[in-house]
Design an enzyme around this catalytic site. Structure first.
Site, PDB file in Angstrom:
ATOM      1  CB  CYS A 183       5.740   8.700   0.893  1.00 25.38           C
ATOM      2  SG  CYS A 183       4.288   7.804   1.501  1.00 25.38           S
ATOM      3  CG  HIS A 208       4.142   9.167  -3.398  1.00 24.87           C
ATOM      4  ND1 HIS A 208       5.335   8.477  -3.416  1.00 24.87           N
ATOM      5  CD2 HIS A 208       3.413   8.624  -2.404  1.00 24.87           C
ATOM      6  CE1 HIS A 208       5.323   7.549  -2.471  1.00 24.87           C
ATOM      7  NE2 HIS A 208       4.175   7.622  -1.831  1.00 24.87           N
ATOM      8  CD  GLU A 227       7.117   9.863  -6.054  1.00 25.22           C
ATOM      9  OE1 GLU A 227       7.067  10.937  -5.421  1.00 25.22           O
ATOM     10  OE2 GLU A 227       6.698   8.774  -5.599  1.00 25.22           O
TER      11      GLU A 227
END
Ligand code: MN
Length: 232
Positions: A106, A208, A210
């Protein structure tokens, strides 16, 4: 020995607090790496810190300061953090010079691009009025837009798919990719969603992963990054 992955942190100048959402260090741990959270107060020790790291993970966060790519602040520019910018620019330059793998997430793809000489869109809704919605209003574990993955790219080799459903939490984006970088994924509106270098493991993604660790694609990204750091 687990490869050590330096992870950049957010910084709140009012409280003096460094912070990192757990998704990043959990993703590194789950991929077999050792997460090292890098304090924004350590800008004077970047080379020494980086010597402890086998790779650098640039985390997400507030907007990048447009003065760093010679632009005036757009009225829709959000919060910026010059101290964090300075720390991450130094870390990124040091990692590039040392040939260590870099994974930008990001804000991280944007930082990576500008360090290497690329430019950014400061505000998608006003600068790209035809853009689709890139600021989703549902939990981040949920993918909301498709990205097309360029055949033959590092990203394609990792994911093994021509398109990928990702989350989206950004209003800035890569405009012109930096010299030496190629675009490896875009959305249907042409917004750049991933860039990479051809000659080494340096990859940035605008989404994202994660926060999507339940998906095989997101796990594959962190596993590929940690594997590259292990070889470094
Ligand atoms: Mn997006």
């Amino acid at each position: 020995m687990k490869p050590a992955i330096g992870i950049t942190c957010s910084f709140d100048p009012a409280s003096g607090r460094n912070s990192l959402p757990s998704g990043y260090d959990l993703a590194v741990l789950e991929a077999g790496g050792l997460p090292l959270l890098l304090s924004n107060n350590a800008v004077g020790c970047v080379d020494a810190l980086l010597s402890l790291c086998d790779g650098l993970l640039l985390s997400g966060g507030v907007d990048v300061n447009p003065v760093l790519f010679d632009q005036q602040p757009h009225p829709q520019l959000g919060e910026i953090c010059p101290q964090r910018d300075e720390m991450e620019l130094a870390l990124c330059r040091a990692a590039l010079a040392a040939g260590k793998p870099i994974f930008g997430v990001c804000r991280g793809i944007q930082l990576l691009n500008l360090v290497c000489g690329g430019t950014l869109v400061q505000d998608l809704p006003s600068e790209r009025p035809d853009a689709i919605k890139h600021s989703q209003q549902c939990p981040s574990a949920q993918g909301t837009h498709w990205v097309s993955v360029r055949s033959g790219s590092l990203l394609h080799r990792i994911i093994g798919k021509d398109r990928l459903l990702t989350n989206s939490h950004h209003h800035q984006a890569v405009a012109g990719p930096a010299p030496g970088f190629a675009v490896s994924a875009v959305t249907a509106d042409g917004v750049v969603e991933a860039i990479e270098r051809a000659d080494r493991w340096v990859l940035g993604v605008q989404w994202h992963p994660e926060n999507m660790r339940e998906t095989p694609d997101s796990r594959a990204l962190f596993q590929a990054f940690v594997a590259a750091c292990r070889q470094c």
